[in-house]
Design a protein around this motif. Structure first.
Motif, PDB file in Angstrom:
ATOM      1  N   MET A   1       0.838  -1.192   0.000  1.00  0.00           N
ATOM      2  CA  MET A   1       0.000   0.000   0.000  1.00  0.00           C
ATOM      3  C   MET A   1       0.876   1.245   0.000  1.00  0.00           C
ATOM      4  O   MET A   1       1.903   1.297   0.660  1.00  0.00           O
ATOM      5  N   THR A   2       0.444   2.236  -0.755  1.00  0.00           N
ATOM      6  CA  THR A   2       1.124   3.524  -0.774  1.00  0.00           C
ATOM      7  C   THR A   2       0.393   4.456   0.188  1.00  0.00           C
ATOM      8  O   THR A   2      -0.821   4.619   0.093  1.00  0.00           O
ATOM      9  N   VAL A   3       1.142   5.070   1.111  1.00  0.00           N
ATOM     10  CA  VAL A   3       0.535   5.815   2.209  1.00  0.00           C
ATOM     11  C   VAL A   3       0.868   7.305   2.109  1.00  0.00           C
ATOM     12  O   VAL A   3       2.028   7.682   1.978  1.00  0.00           O
ATOM     13  N   ALA A   4      -0.167   8.145   2.190  1.00  0.00           N
ATOM     14  CA  ALA A   4       0.003   9.592   2.252  1.00  0.00           C
ATOM     15  C   ALA A   4       0.052  10.022   3.711  1.00  0.00           C
ATOM     16  O   ALA A   4      -0.425   9.309   4.595  1.00  0.00           O
ATOM     17  N   ALA A   5       0.628  11.189   3.968  1.00  0.00           N
ATOM     18  CA  ALA A   5       0.758  11.700   5.338  1.00  0.00           C
ATOM     19  C   ALA A   5      -0.206  12.861   5.560  1.00  0.00           C
ATOM     20  O   ALA A   5      -0.349  13.736   4.710  1.00  0.00           O
ATOM     21  N   THR A   6      -0.854  12.862   6.724  1.00  0.00           N
ATOM     22  CA  THR A   6      -1.781  13.939   7.091  1.00  0.00           C
ATOM     23  C   THR A   6      -1.400  14.515   8.446  1.00  0.00           C
ATOM     24  O   THR A   6      -0.633  13.909   9.206  1.00  0.00           O
ATOM     25  N   ASP A   7      -1.973  15.693   8.747  1.00  0.00           N
ATOM     26  CA  ASP A   7      -1.740  16.298  10.055  1.00  0.00           C
ATOM     27  C   ASP A   7      -2.981  16.125  10.926  1.00  0.00           C
ATOM     28  O   ASP A   7      -3.912  15.373  10.573  1.00  0.00           O
ATOM     29  N   LEU A   8      -3.039  16.836  12.049  1.00  0.00           N
ATOM     30  CA  LEU A   8      -4.143  16.665  12.994  1.00  0.00           C
ATOM     31  C   LEU A   8      -5.486  17.112  12.434  1.00  0.00           C
ATOM     32  O   LEU A   8      -6.539  16.724  12.951  1.00  0.00           O
ATOM     33  N   THR A   9      -5.479  17.917  11.393  1.00  0.00           N
ATOM     34  CA  THR A   9      -6.729  18.401  10.803  1.00  0.00           C
ATOM     35  C   THR A   9      -7.121  17.597   9.567  1.00  0.00           C
ATOM     36  O   THR A   9      -8.011  18.006   8.822  1.00  0.00           O
ATOM     37  N   GLN A  10      -6.459  16.465   9.333  1.00  0.00           N
ATOM     38  CA  GLN A  10      -6.676  15.610   8.164  1.00  0.00           C
ATOM     39  C   GLN A  10      -6.259  16.285   6.861  1.00  0.00           C
ATOM     40  O   GLN A  10      -6.633  15.854   5.775  1.00  0.00           O
ATOM     41  N   THR A  11      -5.440  17.327   6.959  1.00  0.00           N
ATOM     42  CA  THR A  11      -4.911  17.988   5.775  1.00  0.00           C
ATOM     43  C   THR A  11      -3.677  17.232   5.289  1.00  0.00           C
ATOM     44  O   THR A  11      -2.831  16.838   6.094  1.00  0.00           O
ATOM     45  N   THR A  12      -3.576  17.024   3.992  1.00  0.00           N
ATOM     46  CA  THR A  12      -2.426  16.321   3.439  1.00  0.00           C
ATOM     47  C   THR A  12      -1.167  17.163   3.603  1.00  0.00           C
ATOM     48  O   THR A  12      -1.157  18.356   3.283  1.00  0.00           O
ATOM     49  N   ALA A  13      -0.108  16.558   4.123  1.00  0.00           N
ATOM     50  CA  ALA A  13       1.153  17.268   4.333  1.00  0.00           C
ATOM     51  C   ALA A  13       1.731  17.719   2.999  1.00  0.00           C
ATOM     52  O   ALA A  13       1.579  17.047   1.974  1.00  0.00           O
ATOM     53  N   ASP A  14       2.411  18.860   3.007  1.00  0.00           N
ATOM     54  CA  ASP A  14       2.968  19.385   1.762  1.00  0.00           C
ATOM     55  C   ASP A  14       4.056  18.483   1.202  1.00  0.00           C
ATOM     56  O   ASP A  14       4.310  18.481  -0.002  1.00  0.00           O
ATOM     57  N   PHE A  15       4.715  17.693   2.052  1.00  0.00           N
ATOM     58  CA  PHE A  15       5.789  16.819   1.576  1.00  0.00           C
ATOM     59  C   PHE A  15       5.259  15.480   1.063  1.00  0.00           C
ATOM     60  O   PHE A  15       6.018  14.659   0.549  1.00  0.00           O
ATOM     61  N   SER A  16       3.972  15.221   1.218  1.00  0.00           N
ATOM     62  CA  SER A  16       3.385  13.947   0.816  1.00  0.00           C
ATOM     63  C   SER A  16       3.165  13.933  -0.699  1.00  0.00           C
ATOM     64  O   SER A  16       2.528  14.830  -1.254  1.00  0.00           O
ATOM     65  N   SER A  17       3.687  12.935  -1.380  1.00  0.00           N
ATOM     66  CA  SER A  17       3.578  12.863  -2.836  1.00  0.00           C
ATOM     67  C   SER A  17       2.127  12.675  -3.276  1.00  0.00           C
ATOM     68  O   SER A  17       1.342  12.010  -2.607  1.00  0.00           O
ATOM     69  N   ARG A  18       1.810  13.256  -4.421  1.00  0.00           N
ATOM     70  CA  ARG A  18       0.479  13.129  -5.007  1.00  0.00           C
ATOM     71  C   ARG A  18       0.530  12.264  -6.259  1.00  0.00           C
ATOM     72  O   ARG A  18       1.546  12.172  -6.931  1.00  0.00           O
ATOM     73  N   GLY A  19      -0.592  11.619  -6.572  1.00  0.00           N
ATOM     74  CA  GLY A  19      -0.710  10.849  -7.787  1.00  0.00           C
ATOM     75  C   GLY A  19      -1.317  11.703  -8.891  1.00  0.00           C
ATOM     76  O   GLY A  19      -1.543  12.901  -8.700  1.00  0.00           O
ATOM     77  N   PRO A  20      -1.589  11.125 -10.051  1.00  0.00           N
ATOM     78  CA  PRO A  20      -1.363   9.725 -10.379  1.00  0.00           C
ATOM     79  C   PRO A  20       0.092   9.444 -10.745  1.00  0.00           C
ATOM     80  O   PRO A  20       0.900  10.370 -10.825  1.00  0.00           O
ATOM     81  N   VAL A  21       0.407   8.176 -10.973  1.00  0.00           N
ATOM     82  CA  VAL A  21       1.746   7.794 -11.404  1.00  0.00           C
ATOM     83  C   VAL A  21       2.005   8.406 -12.780  1.00  0.00           C
ATOM     84  O   VAL A  21       1.154   8.352 -13.679  1.00  0.00           O
ATOM     85  N   LEU A  22       3.155   9.035 -12.960  1.00  0.00           N
ATOM     86  CA  LEU A  22       3.428   9.775 -14.189  1.00  0.00           C
ATOM     87  C   LEU A  22       3.405   8.899 -15.435  1.00  0.00           C
ATOM     88  O   LEU A  22       2.849   9.277 -16.457  1.00  0.00           O
ATOM     89  N   ALA A  23       3.981   7.713 -15.371  1.00  0.00           N
ATOM     90  CA  ALA A  23       4.142   6.899 -16.575  1.00  0.00           C
ATOM     91  C   ALA A  23       2.826   6.342 -17.099  1.00  0.00           C
ATOM     92  O   ALA A  23       2.561   6.368 -18.302  1.00  0.00           O
TER      93      ALA A  23
END
Length: 293
Positions: free
Chosen positions: A1-23
């Protein structure tokens, strides 16, 4: 599983990668978990330095791994795909961002261990090539299983967003709005994708959809569903000339802004015409043209 990171407000962290996969435009990530300012045991730490606060998807992933271990202990016969689907199905359903940012949503292990109805995990329907025609219509079965002792009636809804974040027309994704799953049984709910539905030009590209099946007991089953609608592309030739009507000098440049997708590129000119392969839509152009005295 690919996991994104969130903070206490359920906001996605700025360092967390976004999809979709480029290729291949595949759907990623699969799920999200807390990964900002996480207090954890420090390797080799003692006393006051026994713990440390850190941020990263590497801090979010152990939450999911631990939840999978708990589910595996509860269901020792489950395979990896079953564990993955159950964790995705039981996320906090109030996630408001697209699946290419948080996948199914944020992990909820307490919900996962008591989930009675489970469904499919990530559903990736691939790429629909341009031009989009009714013949490309595709139907996918979403299978739901009821492990409880009472039947559950599911009400299905979907939040589908185009590449520009705007809601998509109902004709693009259609399905039966309700289904009843008998105790100990499974039921298939067909979901049909019609890529020929009229879309805003900026909507083409990665489509983000989250199918939410709500039982009559109030519990939800969440499934991320994604696909790529290939946009129309056209070749446009640009010619830049200086104030004397001659080809612009080598330090001339053209900025091309795609107003539908908020994408931009800068193209250098060296006295020759430039042909760009651009997605059909609305653009803003700005040029810096050098003129030799």
């Amino acid at each position: 599983m690919t996991v994104a990171a969130t903070d206490l407000t359920q906001t996605t962290a700025d360092f967390s990668s976004r999809g979709p996969v480029l290729a291949n435009h595949a759907v990623k990530p699969d799920i999200a978990a807390p990964g900002v300012d996480i207090t954890a045991a420090r390797a080799g730490g003692r006393g006051d330095s026994a713990y440390i606060d850190m941020s990263g998807t590497s801090m979010a992933t152990p939450h999911v791994a631990g939840a999978a271990a708990i589910l595996k202990q509860q269901h020792p016969d489950w395979k990896g795909q079953q564990l993955k689907a159950a964790l995705q199905n039981s996320v906090r359903s109030e996630s408001k961002v697209g699946i290419y940012e948080q996948g199914a949503g944020e992990l909820d292990v307490a919900q996962a261990v008591t989930q009675q109805v489970t469904g499919p995990g990530t559903v990736d329907l691939g790429t629909f090539a341009w031009p989009h025609t009714p013949e490309q219509k595709l139907t996918k079965q979403l299978t739901y299983h009821n492990s409880g002792t009472e039947p559950v009636t599911l009400t299905l809804t979907v939040d589908a967003r185009g590449n520009n974040g705007k809601a998509l027309p109902a004709g693009l994704i259609s399905f039966d709005p309700s289904a009843t799953v008998a105790a100990g049984a499974t039921v298939d709910v067909p979901v049909t994708i019609d890529p020929s539905a009229a879309l805003d030009p900026g909507a083409y590209g990665a489509v983000s959809a989250r199918v939410v099946a709500t039982g009559n007991d109030g519990r939800t089953v969440v499934t991320p569903l994604g696909f790529y609608l290939e946009p129309q592309y056209v070749d446009v030739t640009f010619r830049l000339i200086d104030r004397d009507g001659k080809p612009a000098a080598s330090i001339t440049s053209l900025d091309v802004f795609d107003l539908d997708s908020i994408a931009a590129q800068r193209v250098g000119f060296d006295g020759a015409d430039q042909t760009l392969h651009l997605r059909a839509g609305t653009y803003s152009l700005a040029a810096t043209i050098a003129h030799e005295r």
